[in-house]
Design a protein around this motif. Sequence first.
Motif, PDB file in Angstrom:
ATOM      1  N   ASP A  40       9.161  -3.187   2.843  1.00 38.75           N
ATOM      2  CA  ASP A  40       8.795  -2.959   1.440  1.00 38.75           C
ATOM      3  C   ASP A  40       8.915  -4.247   0.627  1.00 38.75           C
ATOM      4  O   ASP A  40       8.053  -4.558  -0.192  1.00 38.75           O
ATOM      5  N   ARG A  94       6.627   6.089   7.636  1.00 31.08           N
ATOM      6  CA  ARG A  94       7.665   5.424   6.870  1.00 31.08           C
ATOM      7  C   ARG A  94       8.951   5.370   7.670  1.00 31.08           C
ATOM      8  O   ARG A  94       9.315   6.319   8.365  1.00 31.08           O
ATOM      9  N   TYR A 141      -2.673  -4.450   4.213  1.00 29.24           N
ATOM     10  CA  TYR A 141      -1.601  -3.607   3.679  1.00 29.24           C
ATOM     11  C   TYR A 141      -1.010  -4.208   2.406  1.00 29.24           C
ATOM     12  O   TYR A 141      -0.782  -3.508   1.418  1.00 29.24           O
ATOM     13  N   CYS A 152       7.414   0.380   6.840  1.00 27.27           N
ATOM     14  CA  CYS A 152       6.404   1.137   7.572  1.00 27.27           C
ATOM     15  C   CYS A 152       6.372   0.651   9.011  1.00 27.27           C
ATOM     16  O   CYS A 152       6.224  -0.545   9.270  1.00 27.27           O
ATOM     17  N   ARG A 153       6.526   1.570   9.963  1.00 26.13           N
ATOM     18  CA  ARG A 153       6.457   1.248  11.389  1.00 26.13           C
ATOM     19  C   ARG A 153       5.093   1.663  11.927  1.00 26.13           C
ATOM     20  O   ARG A 153       4.640   2.787  11.703  1.00 26.13           O
ATOM     21  N   VAL A 154       4.460   0.737  12.664  1.00 20.23           N
ATOM     22  CA  VAL A 154       3.136   0.986  13.224  1.00 20.23           C
ATOM     23  C   VAL A 154       3.165   0.699  14.726  1.00 20.23           C
ATOM     24  O   VAL A 154       3.690  -0.335  15.148  1.00 20.23           O
ATOM     25  N   SER A 158       0.841  -1.184   0.000  1.00 18.16           N
ATOM     26  CA  SER A 158       0.000   0.000   0.000  1.00 18.16           C
ATOM     27  C   SER A 158       0.884   1.246   0.000  1.00 18.16           C
ATOM     28  O   SER A 158       1.850   1.334   0.749  1.00 18.16           O
ATOM     29  N   ALA A 191       1.832   5.727  12.828  1.00 15.04           N
ATOM     30  CA  ALA A 191       2.342   4.967  11.674  1.00 15.04           C
ATOM     31  C   ALA A 191       3.114   5.932  10.791  1.00 15.04           C
ATOM     32  O   ALA A 191       2.653   7.045  10.523  1.00 15.04           O
ATOM     33  N   ILE A 223      -3.324   3.623   8.000  1.00 11.52           N
ATOM     34  CA  ILE A 223      -3.238   2.342   8.691  1.00 11.52           C
ATOM     35  C   ILE A 223      -4.438   2.132   9.613  1.00 11.52           C
ATOM     36  O   ILE A 223      -4.924   1.013   9.768  1.00 11.52           O
ATOM     37  N   CYS A 264       1.578   5.096   4.091  1.00 11.17           N
ATOM     38  CA  CYS A 264       1.991   4.638   5.414  1.00 11.17           C
ATOM     39  C   CYS A 264       1.926   5.840   6.338  1.00 11.17           C
ATOM     40  O   CYS A 264       2.915   6.530   6.550  1.00 11.17           O
ATOM     41  N   ASP A 265       0.766   6.131   6.812  1.00 10.34           N
ATOM     42  CA  ASP A 265       0.565   7.184   7.790  1.00 10.34           C
ATOM     43  C   ASP A 265      -0.520   6.735   8.750  1.00 10.34           C
ATOM     44  O   ASP A 265      -1.200   5.729   8.517  1.00 10.34           O
TER      45      ASP A 265
END
Length: 527
Positions: A81, A51, A159, A57-59, A28, A49, A36, A31-32
């Motif tokens: 990715d 980049r 995602y 992507c960190r959540v 997707s 969330a 998310i 990534c914000d």
Amino acid sequence: MKPAGRYFACLTAALFALAGGPVHAAPSEACDTEAIRALAPADTTVSFAAREFGGGCRVHGYVTTNDPKPNRVLFVLMLPDDYNGRYLYLGVGGSAGALPTVPSELYRRGYVIAGSDGGTGAKTIADFSFQRDPARALDFAGRGVHVSAKATQAIAEAYYKRRPLGRYISGCSGGGQMGLTNAMRFGREDFDGFIVGATPMPGSTFLPNLFRVEHYIQTHPEGWISPELAQKADAAIMARYDAADGAKDGVIADTRNIKDFDLGILAAVGFSSAQIAEFNAIRLDAPIPMPEMQGRIQPGFPIANLAGWTRYPLGRSEPPWPSVTIKSPGEVLGGGASFYHVMVETMIRAHHPDTFYAGVNDPAELARLGMEENKFQGSVDTVAQSGAKMIVFHGVNDEAMSYLETMKSYEDIAAKYPDHGKWLRVFPVAGLMHCRGGIGPTDAPEKLLEALASWVEKGEAPDTVVATRSAMPYNWIEQGRLETIVSADKVDGWAREFRLCAEPARVALTAPGLDPKRAQNWICKTP
């Protein structure tokens, strides 16, 4: 691109995905936090969330549990990715309370990485006082892993717009208990494969025995073994029994090869009779002093890493150690008390606020207090019948829990489940301390994860695995060994291979004089 070309490219990508290779199709784009949140289940709150620098992507977020009252199970989710199709949940040791550290190598290789704090809110990993809160205790007992795995898998599937090839959980100690409990309660519902390291298995009497050991140490200060004396004894034991496996290589591969331990070794390095008695109280198998458990023998601690006992059962300062009612658990630990002193006391006081374990003089009552905490959720039947796969590992040099206990549990499971080979493998790991560190391999959990993925995805059951020790040594001050930091002239030759053998086979050198650093010179033999 012509239509035929597009068809060929899509077919190639699909076949590569099925084979477990990295999928380089873009996930997707967004990534914000808002994007998310739109992918998350209803009971899940995405608090952040963004980049990652370098890709992915960190959540961060939490799942709210509501019975018996609202509690938050915090989670982290890393979405690479170049997704390889595999999802990995990381268990957290001790009393949890913190998010796991993301292994950068696995993330770079395309694993989705997830994990939670177990919902405990613990301030230190030895502090189990959270168990007086029923909601937190329930989340720690398995609900926290279940709900956070469901939430993070749902986000990952949305995602990438695809289901994972394999869903795995890997943990050690308390983190291993996270996976084991989930397997026994939910089978293959949350995970296809389980890596379970150095944790009590079903039927274990680890805690009642541990309560006995800590009570003995706390009430017999004259027998306390100092870190310096433990180091001397450790070196003497290694000098005597290094070659018990056929190779004099600085590693005792399996203490079951030592039939009769010579207590004279300890006297020669300065142990008093009281210290030898304490050594035996920790080392020897012991009965559980409860009428309903008559005949149940708990394996003692192995002698492959006596120096390491300093952290867990022995502590760095002489007992008696102060109660956590006088100082905070963190202060008691910082003052040199043993990890297990704090763990045992906070466990008991969570349910019996006025009970100090060192003041319990009835061995049967002390064992009963241990059995109150020695709870196992679910049944081995659930995982055995689910189609999931499980690999259990335990370091021979584990200073916190006896690997002999895990091997005994394997024997019990094998006797009850004649077809256990379809879903279970158990590996002792030479030289490995509690989960990480020591003189054994530095990549055992990762190599076992690779073996587990091949088992789940390709049906290739592992009976032997080769792990390695890197050329860069650990700081041996932290590992409690005689040496401090291995000097540069010793680094050459530090790297080596280790052949791991699934029980009941044991590792053995194929012939005297062969290079023990090469896995090809070791074989797996059933005693």
